[in-house]
Design an enzyme around this catalytic site. Structure first.
Site, PDB file in Angstrom:
ATOM      1  N   ALA A  63       8.279 -31.443 -18.677  1.00 25.10           N
ATOM      2  CA  ALA A  63       7.080 -31.981 -18.111  1.00 25.10           C
ATOM      3  C   ALA A  63       6.266 -30.641 -17.861  1.00 25.10           C
ATOM      4  O   ALA A  63       6.992 -29.662 -17.513  1.00 25.10           O
ATOM      5  CB  ALA A  63       7.173 -33.039 -17.122  1.00 25.10           C
ATOM      6  N   GLY A 106      11.897 -32.894 -19.294  1.00 23.38           N
ATOM      7  CA  GLY A 106      11.138 -33.812 -20.205  1.00 23.38           C
ATOM      8  C   GLY A 106      11.681 -33.508 -21.675  1.00 23.38           C
ATOM      9  O   GLY A 106      11.444 -34.293 -22.533  1.00 23.38           O
ATOM     10  N   GLU A 109      14.923 -35.287 -22.247  1.00 25.52           N
ATOM     11  CA  GLU A 109      14.611 -36.589 -22.746  1.00 25.52           C
ATOM     12  C   GLU A 109      14.002 -36.975 -23.965  1.00 25.52           C
ATOM     13  O   GLU A 109      14.383 -38.010 -24.406  1.00 25.52           O
ATOM     14  CB  GLU A 109      13.746 -37.113 -21.352  1.00 25.52           C
ATOM     15  CG  GLU A 109      14.315 -36.840 -20.116  1.00 25.52           C
ATOM     16  CD  GLU A 109      13.613 -37.203 -18.681  1.00 25.52           C
ATOM     17  OE1 GLU A 109      12.499 -36.312 -18.698  1.00 25.52           O
ATOM     18  OE2 GLU A 109      13.848 -37.860 -17.949  1.00 25.52           O
ATOM     19  N   GLU A 129      15.706 -30.762 -13.382  1.00 21.42           N
ATOM     20  CA  GLU A 129      14.830 -31.197 -12.296  1.00 21.42           C
ATOM     21  C   GLU A 129      15.090 -30.832 -10.936  1.00 21.42           C
ATOM     22  O   GLU A 129      14.313 -31.017 -10.023  1.00 21.42           O
ATOM     23  CB  GLU A 129      14.551 -32.677 -12.612  1.00 21.42           C
ATOM     24  CG  GLU A 129      13.658 -33.194 -13.720  1.00 21.42           C
ATOM     25  CD  GLU A 129      14.565 -33.301 -15.094  1.00 21.42           C
ATOM     26  OE1 GLU A 129      15.620 -32.643 -15.180  1.00 21.42           O
ATOM     27  OE2 GLU A 129      14.062 -33.920 -16.083  1.00 21.42           O
TER      28      GLU A 129
HETATM   29  C1  3H9 Z   1      10.443 -32.366 -16.042  1.00 24.04           C
HETATM   30  O1  3H9 Z   1      10.664 -32.270 -16.996  1.00 24.04           O
HETATM   31  C2  3H9 Z   1      10.350 -34.038 -15.151  1.00 24.04           C
HETATM   32  C3  3H9 Z   1      10.877 -34.833 -16.497  1.00 24.04           C
HETATM   33  O2  3H9 Z   1      11.981 -35.636 -15.974  1.00 24.04           O
HETATM   34  C4  3H9 Z   1       9.815 -35.948 -16.876  1.00 24.04           C
HETATM   35  C5  3H9 Z   1       9.268 -36.517 -15.775  1.00 24.04           C
HETATM   36  C6  3H9 Z   1       8.178 -37.573 -16.320  1.00 24.04           C
HETATM   37  N1  3H9 Z   1       5.412 -26.572 -16.814  1.00 24.04           N
HETATM   38  O3  3H9 Z   1       9.901 -18.881 -16.645  1.00 24.04           O
HETATM   39  P1  3H9 Z   1       9.052 -18.140 -17.576  1.00 24.04           P
HETATM   40  C7  3H9 Z   1       5.416 -21.368 -17.158  1.00 24.04           C
HETATM   41  S1  3H9 Z   1      10.294 -31.301 -14.654  1.00 24.04           S
HETATM   42  C8  3H9 Z   1       4.387 -25.577 -16.593  1.00 24.04           C
HETATM   43  O4  3H9 Z   1       8.411 -16.746 -16.948  1.00 24.04           O
HETATM   44  P2  3H9 Z   1      11.279 -17.514 -19.390  1.00 24.04           P
HETATM   45  C9  3H9 Z   1       5.758 -20.580 -15.955  1.00 24.04           C
HETATM   46  O5  3H9 Z   1       5.255 -20.968 -14.881  1.00 24.04           O
HETATM   47  C10 3H9 Z   1      10.414 -30.031 -15.631  1.00 24.04           C
HETATM   48  N2  3H9 Z   1       4.594 -24.026 -16.877  1.00 24.04           N
HETATM   49  O6  3H9 Z   1       9.626 -17.667 -18.871  1.00 24.04           O
HETATM   50  C11 3H9 Z   1       5.254 -18.973 -16.690  1.00 24.04           C
HETATM   51  O7  3H9 Z   1       3.800 -19.097 -16.481  1.00 24.04           O
HETATM   52  P3  3H9 Z   1       3.164 -17.741 -16.236  1.00 24.04           P
HETATM   53  C12 3H9 Z   1      11.918 -29.447 -16.099  1.00 24.04           C
HETATM   54  C13 3H9 Z   1       5.784 -23.830 -17.010  1.00 24.04           C
HETATM   55  O8  3H9 Z   1      11.311 -17.121 -20.817  1.00 24.04           O
HETATM   56  C14 3H9 Z   1       5.583 -19.382 -18.238  1.00 24.04           C
HETATM   57  O9  3H9 Z   1       5.515 -20.631 -18.406  1.00 24.04           O
HETATM   58  N3  3H9 Z   1      11.893 -28.255 -16.773  1.00 24.04           N
HETATM   59  C15 3H9 Z   1       6.811 -24.589 -17.157  1.00 24.04           C
HETATM   60  O10 3H9 Z   1      11.762 -16.689 -18.299  1.00 24.04           O
HETATM   61  C16 3H9 Z   1       6.742 -18.530 -18.724  1.00 24.04           C
HETATM   62  O11 3H9 Z   1       7.974 -19.188 -17.907  1.00 24.04           O
HETATM   63  C17 3H9 Z   1      12.159 -27.001 -15.961  1.00 24.04           C
HETATM   64  O12 3H9 Z   1      12.307 -27.088 -15.018  1.00 24.04           O
HETATM   65  C18 3H9 Z   1       6.723 -26.046 -17.095  1.00 24.04           C
HETATM   66  N4  3H9 Z   1       7.799 -26.710 -17.447  1.00 24.04           N
HETATM   67  O13 3H9 Z   1      11.857 -18.890 -19.051  1.00 24.04           O
HETATM   68  C19 3H9 Z   1      11.988 -25.981 -16.906  1.00 24.04           C
HETATM   69  N5  3H9 Z   1       8.000 -23.956 -17.627  1.00 24.04           N
HETATM   70  O14 3H9 Z   1       3.468 -16.761 -17.474  1.00 24.04           O
HETATM   71  C20 3H9 Z   1      11.326 -24.879 -16.038  1.00 24.04           C
HETATM   72  C21 3H9 Z   1       7.659 -22.707 -17.595  1.00 24.04           C
HETATM   73  O15 3H9 Z   1       1.886 -17.954 -15.859  1.00 24.04           O
HETATM   74  N6  3H9 Z   1      11.111 -23.412 -16.841  1.00 24.04           N
HETATM   75  N7  3H9 Z   1       6.291 -22.589 -17.148  1.00 24.04           N
HETATM   76  O16 3H9 Z   1       3.682 -17.260 -15.069  1.00 24.04           O
HETATM   77  C22 3H9 Z   1      12.015 -22.495 -16.960  1.00 24.04           C
HETATM   78  O17 3H9 Z   1      13.089 -22.747 -16.503  1.00 24.04           O
HETATM   79  C23 3H9 Z   1      11.878 -21.534 -17.540  1.00 24.04           C
HETATM   80  O18 3H9 Z   1      10.576 -21.407 -17.650  1.00 24.04           O
HETATM   81  C24 3H9 Z   1      12.199 -21.166 -19.154  1.00 24.04           C
HETATM   82  C25 3H9 Z   1      11.700 -19.934 -19.888  1.00 24.04           C
HETATM   83  C26 3H9 Z   1      13.612 -21.141 -19.199  1.00 24.04           C
HETATM   84  C27 3H9 Z   1      11.794 -22.790 -19.873  1.00 24.04           C
END
Ligand code: 3H9
Length: 707
Positions: A63, A106, A109, A129
């Site tokens: 999400a 998400g 999911e 999450e």
């Molecule tokens: C969820 O899904 C709840 C569900 O159950 C649904 C409920 C209804 N959203 O980390 P990076 C941005 S909760 C918004 O540097 P990498 C990040 O801020 C979510 N923004 O890259 C950054 O922005 P900026 C569950 C996001 O390659 C840019 O993308 N999911 C999101 O080192 C690059 O990110 C997670 O917890 C997001 N979801 O790593 C996954 N994700 O460039 C969270 C990233 O402006 N994300 N951004 O600073 C991660 O773990 C890592 O970003 C990922 C990539 C491994 C995907």
């Protein structure tokens, strides 16, 4: 259709592509786009099946985390993903989800609602999450146990750790791993299954186990969580939600999950952990250093000093694939350093962290030496010799002579003036501080200390290097103790004052450990060695302001040879396994010394203990911020979480102060000021923000922060 989602077709197979860079988060417009595409596919007789894929570098990473803040402040109602997932699952034509990069949260999911999943060999699957203080909120806790079994679902939802494609295949999360082009492989799969009845994950129950086995799984998980994720709400709720999947029909399980998800979403813990997520990314952004600044490639490095810090830094470099020369002046010290590195690697192998071959390769990357002969080619040198200005300057003079032009000359100093160190060279623009935390091969934090002449290239390279080493680099200014240790001083000072005023040693540590600190401040002193601070205090005694109260008990303990864990005694006593036990002798000594000093003892509450220690951190943090030695409050938070065991679910000291309310913090500090004198003078910035009704986070945004 929105621009975030495209619909094309190939050989009678519909292809829905999500294009919401950088990570294809399910931002507003993405679920709507997929839904609209499904409607079109349903009405097009030429299309027999659907492939759902992510454009760019990844499938859907979850999400949109930014939306959660808007939801909790009442600005939006939330993504409403559940109906879309049911629509996918109820689609008459099979939906094949094609995954590369990460299917997280998400995204996972969404993938599980498809009838089949195919994946690139490098894909990762996870429900992370909990790391944001949440649980899966779009039926992840209901569909995952149906695909992967109850035990694995609990493990993934509670730890937040992902599994790779190979394991996902074994677990039944994925139906096929595609070698080569993922889209082509997914279309080929779609052609195989088109026209056949499509399985719905929510209707499966063969992996949901039986009540007796499940009861054991849940009680074991609750016990482990209580120990390993002490005080955290989301992991407990995640277990509750998976348990619901085993006890209720799917629809009711989803309702139970929703309720638990909303409870987590509105919790202070989740808001704090989301702050930490964005802050970790914010600290990489340096206002006057653009992203495209040239970064010097680091192909090889050298470390001067093979003690605990030097050895750990050499390991950190070697672990990241960078060959490193490790220099000492004395053969015996060098041998001891290498032996420690060898035994650290052997321990990691024993614990199953990596194979003996990997350990051997890493060890081979470290070349011990007694000379500067191999320094002329390296791109980076990190000095980690004994903490003394004269010695450091001597080393930097040598490094200036032996290193190639353009090589970065970094010091691991934790207290000394980086500009003075740089003045020993003819190239202060290449000099910088890289302050690692012990053990350097494990701890994530590196304070990157910017000297007044450090070039932008050198700063950008060191920030990048921290990332390459799997660490988080935070840029700090050149002041005594930099950010972390400068704040740690007042924090530990208060812990000692509290003991002098009547709080027990264990009571002080217990109060802060109950708050969530990884360790109490006095036990931390024992771990680091009380003699370290004692030596520094002796060196700087001439700078102490006469008449200002100084803690003295720790110095007295040092005079008795009680340096902490390494001497078997400090604030606590230790057995040969370094296990701590309270030492009644210390209590008696303290009472005697305090009596002699004429300090009255009294009952002290746990609240006073935490307020005094934590607000001492906050007050110094506010000073650092206004003096510009930290870029933003969130930089301080990330330093404290990654280097000092501050609980991430409290968001860091500055965020914690924001959650308490700066007016309340200021009032309490003013009270301490009246009671304990000038050391509690409130920081002007704190006073100003408290009077304006603002937070440190708002102050940061006014200064240009985006987190
Ligand atoms: C969820 O899904 C709840 C569900 O159950 C649904 C409920 C209804 N959203 O980390 P990076 C941005 S909760 C918004 O540097 P990498 C990040 O801020 C979510 N923004 O890259 C950054 O922005 P900026 C569950 C996001 O390659 C840019 O993308 N999911 C999101 O080192 C690059 O990110 C997670 O917890 C997001 N979801 O790593 C996954 N994700 O460039 C969270 C990233 O402006 N994300 N951004 O600073 C991660 O773990 C890592 O970003 C990922 C990539 C491994 C995907």
């Amino acid at each position: 259709m929105t621009d975030l989602v495209q619909l094309t077709s190939d050989n009678g197979i519909a292809v829905i592509t999500i294009n919401n860079p950088p990570v294809n988060a399910l931002s507003p417009g993405v679920p709507e786009g997929i839904s609209e595409a499904l409607d079109r596919i349903a009405h097009d007789d030429a299309l027999k099946a659907t492939v759902l894929i992510g454009g760019g570098r990844t499938f859907v990473a979850g999400a949109d985390i930014k939306e959660f803040g808007k939801m909790t402040s009442g600005k939006t109602r939330g993504a409403g993903l559940l109906p879309l997932l049911l629509k996918i699952e109820d689609s008459a034509k099979p939906v094949i989800v094609a995954i590369h990069g990460t299917a997280f949260g998400g995204g996972m999911e969404l993938a599980m609602a498809g009838h089949y999943r195919v994946a690139a060999a490098t894909a990762q699957f996870g429900q992370p999450e909990v790391k944001l203080g949440l649980i899966p909120g779009a039926a992840g806790t209901q569909r995952l146990p149906r695909l992967a079994g109850v035990m694995k679902a609990v493990e993934m939802c509670v730890s937040g750790n992902p599994v790779n494609a190979e394991e996902a295949l074994k677990l039944g999360i994925v139906n096929r791993i595609v070698e080569g082009d993922l889209l082509a492989g997914a279309i080929a799969f779609a052609l195989e299954v088109a026209g056949k009845p499509a399985p719905k994950t929510r209707e499966r129950d063969e992996k949901l186990g039986n009540a007796t086995e499940n009861a054991l799984i849940f009680s074991a998980a609750r016990e482990t969580t209580a120990k390993k994720q002490r005080g955290l709400l989301a992991p407990v709720r995640a277990i509750d939600a998976v348990e619901a999947a085993t006890k209720m029909p799917f629809e009711d399980g989803c309702k139970a999950e929703q309720k638990l998800f909303i409870g987590c979403l509105f919790s202070e813990q989740s808001k704090s952990l989301i702050h930490v997520f964005f802050s970790e990314r914010e600290v990489a952004k340096i206002p006057d250093i653009p992203r495209q600044t040239n970064v010097i490639p680091i192909h090889s490095a050298a470390v001067v000093g093979a003690g605990t810090m030097g050895g750990g830094i050499a390991m950190a470099l070697a672990n990241a694939g960078i060959p490193v020369v490790l220099k000492e002046t004395d053969q015996a010290v060098l041998d001891r350093g290498i032996a420690t590195i060898r035994s650290n690697y052997a321990n990691s192998v024993k614990r199953g962290r990596f194979s003996p071959q990997v350990a051997e390769e890493r060890l081979k990357r470290i070349t011990p030496t007694l000379t500067y002969d191999d320094f002329s080619d390296v791109d980076l040198v990190i000095e980690a010799v004994f903490e003394g200005m004269a010695l450091k300057k001597e080393v930097f003079k040598d490094l200036d002579r032996v290193s190639k032009p353009g090589a970065i000359l970094a010091s691991n100093t934790s207290t000394l003036n980086i500009d003075e160190i740089a003045s020993a060279t003819s190239r202060p623009d290449s000099v910088i501080g890289t302050h690692f935390f012990s053990p350097a091969n494990v701890m994530r934090l590196v304070e990157i200390v910017r000297g007044k002449a450090s070039s932008k290239e050198v700063v950008a390279t060191c920030m990048q290097l921290a990332k390459t080493l799997g660490k988080v680099g935070v840029l700090v200014g050149n002041c005594r103790g930099f950010v972390g240790n400068r704040m740690f001083g007042p924090y530990r000072r208060e812990a000692q004052f509290l003991v002098e005023e009547g709080a027990g040693v264990e009571a002080v540590d217990q109060a802060l450990s109950d708050f969530g600190m990884a360790m109490g401040p006095l036990a931390t002193g024992d771990l680091a060695g009380l003699d370290v601070g004692w030596r520094i205090r002796k060196e700087y005694r001439h700078l102490e302001v006469p008449g200002v109260r100084q803690p003295f008990v720790e110095d007295r303990l040092c005079e008795l040879g009680r340096y902490g864990q390494k001497t078997g005694a400090g604030w606590y006593k230790y057995d040969d396994q370094r296990r701590a036990a309270p030492d009644p002798a210390v209590g008696e000594l303290i009472r005697k010394w305090v009596d002699e000093a004429g300090i009255g003892q009294r009952e002290i509450s746990p609240t006073e203990i935490t307020d005094r220690c934590l607000y001492a951190l906050v007050n110094e943090g506010a000073r650092i911020l206004e003096e510009g030695f930290a870029l933003r409050a969130c930089d301080i938070d990330i330093i404290y979480i990654n280097g000092y065991g501050f609980p991430a679910h409290r968001g860091g000291p500055m965020w914690y102060a924001d959650t308490v309310g700066l007016k309340r913090v200021y009032d309490r500090i003013s009270e301490f000021h009246r009671q304990h004198g000038e050391i509690w003078q409130p920081a002007p910035l704190l006073k100003q923000l408290a009077e304006q009704g603002k937070t440190f986070a708002e102050f940061g945004r006014e200064q240009g922060a985006t987190a």
